[in-house]
Motif scaffolding. Structure first.
Motif, short mmCIF file in Angstrom:
data_model
loop_
_atom_site.label_atom_id
_atom_site.label_comp_id
_atom_site.label_asym_id
_atom_site.label_seq_id
_atom_site.Cartn_x
_atom_site.Cartn_y
_atom_site.Cartn_z
N ILE A 257 -9.25 -23.13 54.34
CA ILE A 257 -9.69 -23.60 53.02
C ILE A 257 -10.53 -22.53 52.33
CG2 ILE A 257 -11.12 -25.30 51.81
CD1 ILE A 257 -10.27 -27.34 53.96
N TYR A 258 -11.44 -21.93 53.09
CA TYR A 258 -12.28 -20.87 52.53
C TYR A 258 -11.43 -19.71 52.01
CZ TYR A 258 -15.19 -16.72 52.38
OH TYR A 258 -15.79 -15.56 51.98
N LEU A 259 -10.43 -19.29 52.79
CA LEU A 259 -9.61 -18.15 52.38
C LEU A 259 -8.82 -18.46 51.11
CD1 LEU A 259 -8.25 -16.84 55.81
CD2 LEU A 259 -10.11 -15.91 54.42
N VAL A 260 -8.35 -19.69 50.97
CA VAL A 260 -7.63 -20.05 49.74
C VAL A 260 -8.56 -19.98 48.54
CG1 VAL A 260 -6.46 -21.94 48.52
CG2 VAL A 260 -5.92 -21.49 50.92
N LEU A 261 -9.78 -20.50 48.68
CA LEU A 261 -10.75 -20.43 47.58
C LEU A 261 -11.11 -18.99 47.24
CD1 LEU A 261 -13.13 -23.37 48.60
CD2 LEU A 261 -11.39 -23.37 46.80
N LEU A 262 -11.26 -18.15 48.28
CA LEU A 262 -11.57 -16.75 48.05
C LEU A 262 -10.43 -16.05 47.33
CD1 LEU A 262 -13.58 -14.39 48.62
CD2 LEU A 262 -12.25 -13.94 50.70
N MET A 263 -9.20 -16.32 47.77
CA MET A 263 -8.04 -15.68 47.14
C MET A 263 -7.80 -16.18 45.72
SD MET A 263 -6.76 -13.29 48.95
CE MET A 263 -8.50 -12.92 49.00
N ALA A 264 -8.20 -17.41 45.44
CA ALA A 264 -8.12 -17.90 44.06
C ALA A 264 -9.01 -17.04 43.17
CB ALA A 264 -8.54 -19.37 44.00
N GLY A 265 -10.23 -16.77 43.64
CA GLY A 265 -11.13 -15.93 42.86
C GLY A 265 -10.59 -14.52 42.68
N PHE A 266 -10.06 -13.94 43.75
CA PHE A 266 -9.52 -12.59 43.66
C PHE A 266 -8.32 -12.53 42.72
CE2 PHE A 266 -12.21 -11.19 47.04
CZ PHE A 266 -12.22 -9.81 46.95
N ASN A 267 -7.46 -13.54 42.76
CA ASN A 267 -6.30 -13.53 41.88
C ASN A 267 -6.69 -13.77 40.42
OD1 ASN A 267 -3.63 -13.15 43.35
ND2 ASN A 267 -4.66 -14.61 44.69
N PHE A 268 -7.68 -14.62 40.18
CA PHE A 268 -8.21 -14.75 38.83
C PHE A 268 -8.76 -13.40 38.35
CE2 PHE A 268 -8.71 -19.54 39.15
CZ PHE A 268 -7.98 -19.82 38.01
N MET A 269 -9.39 -12.67 39.26
CA MET A 269 -10.01 -11.39 38.92
C MET A 269 -8.95 -10.36 38.52
SD MET A 269 -12.82 -9.33 41.19
CE MET A 269 -11.74 -8.95 42.57
N SER A 270 -7.89 -10.25 39.31
CA SER A 270 -6.87 -9.24 39.01
C SER A 270 -6.00 -9.65 37.83
CB SER A 270 -6.00 -8.97 40.24
OG SER A 270 -5.39 -10.14 40.70
N HIS A 271 -5.50 -10.88 37.84
CA HIS A 271 -4.63 -11.30 36.73
C HIS A 271 -5.41 -11.45 35.43
CE1 HIS A 271 -1.10 -11.72 39.17
NE2 HIS A 271 -1.74 -12.47 40.03
N GLY A 272 -6.66 -11.89 35.54
CA GLY A 272 -7.48 -12.02 34.34
C GLY A 272 -7.80 -10.69 33.69
N SER A 273 -7.83 -9.61 34.49
CA SER A 273 -8.14 -8.30 33.93
C SER A 273 -6.89 -7.50 33.56
CB SER A 273 -8.97 -7.49 34.94
OG SER A 273 -8.20 -7.16 36.08
N GLN A 274 -5.71 -7.96 34.01
CA GLN A 274 -4.51 -7.13 33.84
C GLN A 274 -3.39 -7.75 33.01
OE1 GLN A 274 -3.53 -6.36 37.94
NE2 GLN A 274 -4.64 -4.43 37.96
N ASP A 275 -3.13 -9.04 33.20
CA ASP A 275 -1.90 -9.61 32.65
C ASP A 275 -1.82 -9.52 31.13
OD1 ASP A 275 -1.26 -10.14 35.23
OD2 ASP A 275 -1.33 -12.33 35.07
N LEU A 276 -2.94 -9.77 30.44
CA LEU A 276 -2.93 -9.74 28.98
C LEU A 276 -3.49 -8.43 28.42
CD1 LEU A 276 -3.82 -13.26 27.53
CD2 LEU A 276 -1.65 -12.05 27.51
#
Length: 492
Positions: A257-276
């Motif tokens: 569960i912890y790893l999923v929450l951590l990866m959610a943050g990391f993916n928000f970080m990368s996609h939030g800074s790159q996709d748009l």
């Protein structure tokens, strides 16, 4: 695993951030410790991960062209990105379980075959619904590759080389983005076929990756684990694997569960800074194609250097400290990244922001591998990463939707423009803070032996500790009336 109070655990979050005090090894000497076979495992995984990234960003870099082709808005096209992120968790579960049960090789090859078929199909779509359907299937295929690449590249590697290899492997993502940027400039403006040649080209490299992987065996770590499974098999290796999985989930559920929450943050970080970001450069700042390409290329060079550099030093200063440091500096750079307006300053801000974003990411492959149960390594790494992607799947759509609430004066030819910079700045600042907090409270197993094929499990009645394999056998007997009820309180 011993019990520990909540207060004691919180106290250790501070003390455990202290660097071990090891001097950083010479990176070139460290890399020379790899055998030729270990290099081949690493490189085939690196290029497969690179093409996964390339295929993903082909849509991000052609949003405006796709919107024009299908008569839709940019926000509608970003649903193609969202669907991919949402469905990657399905692929991670299916291909992760397959790789842990039957081996890394054939799930890897099937993944790449699907890349070929679906990239070609994307290039031939003629309707918006067809485009979304193909990208949805693509999400399933893309989801299966990350965990397999991490296991293939790292589980046989020398322990002292895993930090720098982790950073290098993760930057296949940035390298794929860089390649997509360059080839989008070369292929996505074809006078006859428009954006389609970019997707047709994307179907070619996976064929070479398949041929390469066919020439390589299974990893030594997986071969050793299969041999041990056969020694204790009850009703076949498959039955042992199922019981192993049950034992692993029983012990590691809170960590998962912890790893999923951590990866959610990391993916928000990368996609939030790159996709748009390409859309911000093109629409809001009205960059030319050449200027946008140069900015994207330099940003991704920063990402590659950051991931490798911080991944390397995480072997010395620790995984959590490396991530936290990169996120703090990255947070400080959010404002110049989104609000700088002069040419060279924009390029410098993009370089250093992606250096920090992907620097933190460079620690992730080895950090996840060290925290995962050995019997379910591919499944846990891939699934936690892709479930994090699922949680963050709407990031580009969220940013695009909120951005429309902040209109700017129309651009050239009356095209609508929106203040994506404001939305990205708020979004990224929040995500950096979240990742710092979650990393701080989380576990770390720096230097864990990935070649050790057994892992501690619950104690039996005599107090003796079992390995995962022995737990699998023990749990198999539980079907005949024996019950295992002990649980580990502190798993993270």
């Amino acid at each position: 695993m011993g019990r520990i109070s909540v207060g004691r655990y919180i106290a250790t979050r501070f003390t455990s951030l202290r660097p071990p005090g090891n001097l950083p090894p010479n990176p070139f000497t460290t890399l020379r410790t790899l055998t030729w076979q270990q290099w081949r495992f690493f490189l085939v995984a690196f290029f497969a991960w690179t093409m996964d990234s390339f295929d993903f960003f082909t849509v991000s870099l052609t949003v405006s062209a796709l919107a024009k082709q299908f008569g839709r808005t940019n926000k509608d096209i970003t649903w193609g990105i969202t669907l991919v992120l949402m469905l990657r968790s399905v692929g991670a579960i299916v291909f992760g379980l397959a790789a842990d049960k039957w081996g890394r090789k054939w799930p890897f090859i099937i993944n790449n075959l699907l890349f070929i078929v679906l990239e070609l199909a994307t290039g031939f779509t003629t309707t918006y619904r067809g485009f979304l359907a193909v990208r949805a299937l693509f999400g399933i295929a893309m989801g299966g590759i990350y965990g397999n690449c991490a296991a293939t590249a790292l589980e046989d590697a020398p322990p002292e080389a895993r930090g720098i290899l982790s950073g290098m492997l993760q930057q296949g993502y940035a390298f794929g983005y860089l390649l997509a940027t360059v080839f989008a400039r070369a292929l996505a403006h074809n006078p006859k076929h428009g954006w389609r040649p970019l997707f047709w080209f994307g179907a070619c490299p996976p064929a070479l990756i398949i041929l390469w992987r066919l020439c390589l065996p299974e990893t030594n770590a997986f071969i050793a684990r299969q041999a041990l499974r056969r020694e204790v098999e009850l009703d076949g290796v498959g039955h042992v694997f199922i019981n192993e999985a049950r034992a692993g989930i029983k012990k590691y559920w809170l960590t998962l569960i912890y790893l999923v929450l951590l990866m959610a943050g990391f993916n928000f970080m990368s996609h939030g800074s790159q996709d748009l970001y390409p859309t911000l450069l093109e629409s809001q700042l009205e960059f030319s194609d050449n200027r946008m390409t140069v900015t994207q290329v330099i940003a991704n060079l920063g990402a590659i250097l950051g991931g490798t550099f911080i991944g390397y030093f995480s072997q010395t200063i620790g995984r959590r400290a490396s991530i936290i440091g990169a996120c703090i500096v990255g947070g400080a750079l959010v404002y110049p990244y989104t609000y700088t307006r002069t040419g060279n300053d924009i390029i410098a801000a993009a370089f250093f922001e992606q250096f920090m974003v992907q620097g933190a990411w460079g620690v992730i492959p080895i950090h996840l591998m060290e925290l995962s149960p050995p019997s379910m390594r591919t499944f846990v790494v891939g699934t936690s990463y892709q479930l994090g992607n699922l949680v963050s799947s709407a990031s580009s759509t969220i940013e695009a939707t909120i951005g429309q609430q902040y209109p700017l004066p129309p651009g050239k030819n009356g095209a609508p423009r929106y203040d994506y910079a404001k939305v990205m700045a708020i979004f990224m600042g929040t995500v950096f803070a979240y990742v710092v907090f979650l990393t701080f409270i989380g576990p770390e197993k720096l230097g864990r032996d990935l070649e050790h094929i057994e892992d501690s499990c619950e104690e039996d009645e005599s107090g003796k500790r079992r390995g995962d394999i022995e737990c699998a056998s023990y749990l198999g007997e539980a079907h005949k009336g024996r019950v295992v009820e002990k649980e580990t309180v502190n798993q993270i």
